[in-house]
Scaffold this motif. Structure first.
Motif, PDB file in Angstrom:
ATOM      1  N   ARG A  29      -1.230   7.877 -13.523  1.00  0.00           N
ATOM      2  CA  ARG A  29       0.189   7.300 -13.457  1.00  0.00           C
ATOM      3  C   ARG A  29       1.432   8.291 -13.742  1.00  0.00           C
ATOM      4  NH1 ARG A  29       1.680   5.181 -18.355  1.00  0.00           N
ATOM      5  NH2 ARG A  29       0.216   5.173 -19.876  1.00  0.00           N
ATOM      6  N   MET A  31       0.794  -1.331   0.004  1.00  0.00           N
ATOM      7  CA  MET A  31       0.037  -0.105  -0.051  1.00  0.00           C
ATOM      8  C   MET A  31       0.778   1.252   0.024  1.00  0.00           C
ATOM      9  SD  MET A  31      -2.461   1.684   0.265  1.00  0.00           S
ATOM     10  CE  MET A  31      -2.639   3.622   0.666  1.00  0.00           C
ATOM     11  N   VAL A  32       1.063   1.785  -1.177  1.00  0.00           N
ATOM     12  CA  VAL A  32       1.587   2.981  -1.486  1.00  0.00           C
ATOM     13  C   VAL A  32       1.119   4.190  -1.503  1.00  0.00           C
ATOM     14  CG1 VAL A  32       3.406   3.905  -2.843  1.00  0.00           C
ATOM     15  CG2 VAL A  32       3.378   1.405  -2.579  1.00  0.00           C
ATOM     16  N   LYS A  33       1.374   5.327  -0.691  1.00  0.00           N
ATOM     17  CA  LYS A  33       0.927   6.490  -0.972  1.00  0.00           C
ATOM     18  C   LYS A  33       1.220   7.138  -2.219  1.00  0.00           C
ATOM     19  CE  LYS A  33       1.354  10.588   1.489  1.00  0.00           C
ATOM     20  NZ  LYS A  33       0.600  11.592   1.040  1.00  0.00           N
ATOM     21  N   PHE A  34       0.155   7.596  -2.872  1.00  0.00           N
ATOM     22  CA  PHE A  34       0.507   7.928  -4.301  1.00  0.00           C
ATOM     23  C   PHE A  34       0.079   9.508  -4.596  1.00  0.00           C
ATOM     24  CE2 PHE A  34      -3.929   7.597  -5.164  1.00  0.00           C
ATOM     25  CZ  PHE A  34      -4.296   6.578  -4.786  1.00  0.00           C
ATOM     26  N   LEU A  35      -0.588  10.093  -3.533  1.00  0.00           N
ATOM     27  CA  LEU A  35      -0.843  11.565  -3.819  1.00  0.00           C
ATOM     28  C   LEU A  35       0.183  12.343  -3.389  1.00  0.00           C
ATOM     29  CD1 LEU A  35      -4.529  11.421  -3.193  1.00  0.00           C
ATOM     30  CD2 LEU A  35      -3.731  11.857  -5.060  1.00  0.00           C
TER      31      LEU A  35
END
Lengths: 135, 132
Positions: A84, A1-5
């Motif tokens: 992306r 679970m990666v933070k992408f914001l």
């Protein structure tokens, strides 16, 4: 679970006047602030995309067509669609939350981001970011 | 491949695992909260830290899982899958519609998508990724 914001992420604004416009996250506030108690981020986006430049155009016309109009806004996470793509433009020094407080600061910050976006557009990189989203 | 033929046995085992998550783990039901949980990593980072302290070793990330019913509208389904791809979270396409998924969760309402934040005692996250 990666933070992408995260900063430099390209997003699409979904609601409001700038719906459908592409923007780049400059700073994200996961917790929100006291007067905006929800997850939000400061984005700088394109209000008016540069038009298509053809070979026939004169230098003056190319310059006119390659202009980019920008906006700076604090947007709720819910009103953004992350993508992306990323855009490596260093806007942290130019754009900040206090740039949004007064009109002159906002205009100055927008002018600076416009300059940075335009020079990035002219190098031909990040072409996806500068094309209008068709919908 | 187990994924190709979804036999009754595996289907029931998913249901059992889901029931265990409902009892012992943390989860959210519903599209809006699923997206919220995918955006935030706050809970997860806390839990990661806790795990590292407890076990003194660096376990892999505490994984999340998102389960989508099969009659979820395709736009919504692809949106959740895209978010999950960005967040590197597994997605499981449940073999049943939202009524079945709600029943599997032990609820009396329909559940179109749910996100498992902490599996608790269940091994759903460890066994599910092998399915897809």
């Amino acid at each position: 679970m990666v933070k992408f914001l995260k900063p430099n992420k390209a997003v699409i604004v979904l609601q409001g006047r700038y719906a459908g416009r592409k923007a780049v996250i400059i700073k994200s506030f996961d917790e929100g602030t006291r007067d905006r108690p929800y997850g939000q981020c400061l984005v700088a986006g394109i209000k008016k995309y540069p038009s298509k430049v053809i070979k026939k155009d004169s230098a003056k016309k190319t310059a006119k067509k390659s202009r980019v109009k920008c906006f700076i806004k604090l947007v709720n996470y819910q009103h953004l669609m992350p993508t992306r793509y990323t855009l490596d433009v260093d806007l942290k020094d130019v754009v900040s939350v206090d740039a949004l407080q007064s009109k002159e600061k906002k205009v100055a910050a927008a002018k600076e981001t416009k300059a940075r976006f335009e020079e990035r557009f002219k190098t031909g990189k990040n072409r996806w970011f500068f094309t209008k989203l068709r919908f | 491949m187990v994924a190709a033929k979804k036999t009754k046995k595996t289907h029931e085992s998913i249901n059992n695992r889901l029931a265990l998550v409902m009892k012992s783990g943390r989860y959210t039901l519903g599209y809006k909260t699923v997206l919220k949980s995918l955006r935030n990593s706050k809970d997860l980072e806390e839990m990661n830290l806790l795990l590292v302290f407890k076990s003194k070793t660096l376990i892999g990330e505490v994984r999340k899982l998102v389960i989508i019913a099969n009659n979820c509208p395709p736009l919504r389904k692809s949106e959740i899958e895209y978010y999950a791809m960005l967040a590197k979270v597994g997605v499981h396409h449940y073999n049943g519609n939202n009524v079945d998924l709600g029943t599997a969760c032990g609820k009396y309402f329909r559940v179109c998508c749910l996100s498992i934040i902490d599996p608790g005692d269940s091994d759903i996250i460890k066994s599910m990724p092998s399915d897809h």
